[in-house]
Design an enzyme around this catalytic site. Structure first.
Site, PDB file in Angstrom:
ATOM      1  N   LYS A   1      71.322  19.987  34.493  1.00 56.61           N
ATOM      2  CA  LYS A   1      70.058  20.136  35.230  1.00 56.61           C
ATOM      3  C   LYS A   1      69.360  18.779  35.381  1.00 56.61           C
ATOM      4  O   LYS A   1      69.699  17.827  34.658  1.00 56.61           O
ATOM      5  CB  LYS A   1      69.146  21.116  34.484  1.00 56.61           C
ATOM      6  CG  LYS A   1      68.679  20.598  33.135  1.00 56.61           C
ATOM      7  CD  LYS A   1      67.928  21.666  32.351  1.00 56.61           C
ATOM      8  CE  LYS A   1      67.505  21.126  31.000  1.00 56.61           C
ATOM      9  NZ  LYS A   1      67.170  22.201  30.055  1.00 56.61           N
TER      10      LYS A   1
ATOM     11  N   TYR B   1      48.057  -7.604  30.556  1.00 54.13           N
ATOM     12  CA  TYR B   1      46.846  -6.783  30.696  1.00 54.13           C
ATOM     13  C   TYR B   1      46.239  -6.461  29.344  1.00 54.13           C
ATOM     14  O   TYR B   1      46.954  -6.140  28.390  1.00 54.13           O
ATOM     15  CB  TYR B   1      47.197  -5.450  31.372  1.00 54.13           C
ATOM     16  CG  TYR B   1      47.496  -5.550  32.843  1.00 54.13           C
ATOM     17  CD1 TYR B   1      46.536  -5.982  33.753  1.00 54.13           C
ATOM     18  CD2 TYR B   1      48.745  -5.161  33.329  1.00 54.13           C
ATOM     19  CE1 TYR B   1      46.818  -6.042  35.111  1.00 54.13           C
ATOM     20  CE2 TYR B   1      49.036  -5.208  34.681  1.00 54.13           C
ATOM     21  CZ  TYR B   1      48.071  -5.649  35.564  1.00 54.13           C
ATOM     22  OH  TYR B   1      48.346  -5.705  36.899  1.00 54.13           O
TER      23      TYR B   1
HETATM   24  C1  LIG Z   1      68.015  22.285  28.903  1.00 56.50           C
HETATM   25  C2  LIG Z   1      68.621  23.515  28.368  1.00 56.50           C
HETATM   26  C3  LIG Z   1      69.770  23.450  27.577  1.00 56.50           C
HETATM   27  C4  LIG Z   1      70.360  22.144  27.097  1.00 56.50           C
HETATM   28  O1  LIG Z   1      69.546  21.632  26.073  1.00 56.50           O
HETATM   29  P1  LIG Z   1      69.972  20.320  25.241  1.00 56.50           P
HETATM   30  O2  LIG Z   1      69.122  20.400  24.022  1.00 56.50           O
HETATM   31  O3  LIG Z   1      69.637  19.149  26.078  1.00 56.50           O
HETATM   32  O4  LIG Z   1      71.413  20.431  24.954  1.00 56.50           O
HETATM   33  C5  LIG Z   1      70.367  24.650  27.205  1.00 56.50           C
HETATM   34  N1  LIG Z   1      69.844  25.840  27.573  1.00 56.50           N
HETATM   35  C6  LIG Z   1      68.719  25.939  28.305  1.00 56.50           C
HETATM   36  C7  LIG Z   1      68.200  27.293  28.663  1.00 56.50           C
HETATM   37  C8  LIG Z   1      68.061  24.786  28.721  1.00 56.50           C
HETATM   38  O5  LIG Z   1      66.943  24.891  29.439  1.00 56.50           O
END
Ligand SMILES: *Cc1c(COP(=O)(O)O)cnc(C)c1O
Length: 383
Positions: free
Chosen positions: A41, A256
């Site tokens: 994702k 800054y």
């Molecule tokens: C993002 C996500 C994962 C993966 O999580 P990680 O901790 O990055 O491995 C797995 N299941 C769901 C439902 C997620 O939203």
């Protein structure tokens, strides 16, 4: 970003062989009975959806989770033949795309479940159930009611999944609570497969693995659970070009807010990286960067396009204008940067990926990576 005229001033490099090695490390850890699905994702956490998926397919990954339909369509149209599941998008509205592109919806509520059952065609689906995270997923009362109506028997989900809230803390009792709740739903629905653990959950042990682990962070080299020694290889490295080097007198302000004042006559480099590239503003005055074997502190605030570095102790030959400084690499990883900046490592990764030009380092021996591809599992049945 790079342009047609010249190479990029900031190089965000992604080591695909390290990614593949991490996939194999996790596969070995969960053992041959458990499938490792890749969570890609958010543009594979900023590392590039299609490039990451292609590299993982080479080492036998055959199930990918994406955030939404757009990512799924991009992946499918890049000739990725593996199974693609969509964490959350409107199946009721876009069912035709799921069917024509062979995508699997994760059903998160009763409306979507209704749409699944109304679909004449047989639509493979995964069912997300809520077990103590209060984000997406069917509540237990709805699972039970739907079960009693016989709907699951007529059209069972291929995978039932849930998500852990506290898997980064192995001793947290919420893990046991969620596992027991999930186990109850799993035993009730008897799906062909169950999936509870994400990256950190892999290290909670066998009773959390069920049939599929959904791994994102660990593939990308993030050690969320703080496992020692760290079995994961860093995947991302970051270098920035030195634009200018100047001498700064003692007791002068740098940047800054004058948050840094020199205590000696100093040589200060201006590097071509700022918070617009995803370098966290809160790492100012807290981290060091590397020139060859030398380390040099980042001083003063991070600005939009630039960061300043105290070069006084680095040999001038290593760090003139045009040379590159290493911000992330084997010695200082995304996890370290995030800890220093007080932010979440996934956030650092997604922001750097979005803000920098990406380059890919491929395996020197791809045939070795391909040797054990796709041998351990039956293909994921699409019924
Ligand atoms: C993002 C996500 C994962 C993966 O999580 P990680 O901790 O990055 O491995 C797995 N299941 C769901 C439902 C997620 O939203």
């Amino acid at each position: 970003m790079s342009s047609l005229l010249r190479p990029a001033d900031v190089v965000f490099e992604i080591d695909l062989a390290a990614l593949q090695a991490n996939f194999q490390t996790i596969s070995a850890l969960v053992g041959p009975g458990v499938r490792v699905a890749a969570v890609v994702k958010s543009d594979a956490y900023g590392l590039g959806l299609v490039e990451i998926a292609r590299a993982l397919i080479q080492v036998g990954c055959d199930l990918f989770f994406v955030a939404n339909l757009d990512e799924a369509l991009l992946l499918r149209s890049s000739h990725i033949g593996a199974a693609i599941a969509v964490f959350c998008d409107e199946f009721a509205k876009f069912g035709q795309y799921y069917r024509s592109m062979g995508l699997i919806p994760v059903v998160n509520n009763c409306i979507e479940l209704h749409a699944i059952n109304a679909a004449r065609e047989t639509q493979t689906y995964f069912l997300n159930v809520e077990s103590g995270f209060s984000r997406l997923g069917l509540a237990f009362v709805d699972v039970r009611r739907t079960y009693l109506s016989g709907t699951f028997e007529q059209h069972p989900p291929s995978v039932v999944l849930s998500h852990l809230a506290c898997s980064e803390r192995a001793e947290d009792p919420i893990n046991v609570l969620q596992r027991n709740r999930f186990r109850a739903v799993y035993d009730l629905l008897r799906p062909s497969r169950g999936s509870l653990a994400a990256s950190a959950g892999v290290w909670l042990g066998k009773s959390y693995h069920f049939d599929i682990v959904r791994v994102g962070s660990a593939l990308y080299g993030l050690n969320n659970a703080g496992i020692e020694p760290n079995p994961l290889q860093p995947v991302a490295s970051l270098r920035a070009k030195i634009l200018d080097v100047r001498n700064v007198a003692r007791r002068e302000a740098v940047g800054y807010g004058a948050t840094f004042r020199t205590i000696r006559t100093s040589r200060v480099a201006i590097a071509a990286i700022g918070y617009k590239h995803g370098l966290p503003w809160t790492c100012a005055n807290k981290i060091s960067v590397r020139f060859g074997g030398y380390s040099a502190p980042l001083i003063g605030r991070i600005s939009m396009e630039y960061a300043t570095i105290d070069l006084t102790d680095v040999p001038a030959a290593l760090c003139g204008p045009g040379s590159f400084v290493e911000l992330l690499g084997k010695d200082f990883k995304v996890d370290d940067l995030a800890a220093a900046a007080g932010v979440n490592p996934q956030e650092v990764l997604t922001r750097l990926g979005a803000g920098c030009a990406r380059q890919y380092l491929t395996s020197s021996s791809p045939s070795a990576a391909q040797a054990n591809a796709g041998e351990r599992h039956e293909p994921l049945a699409l019924e």
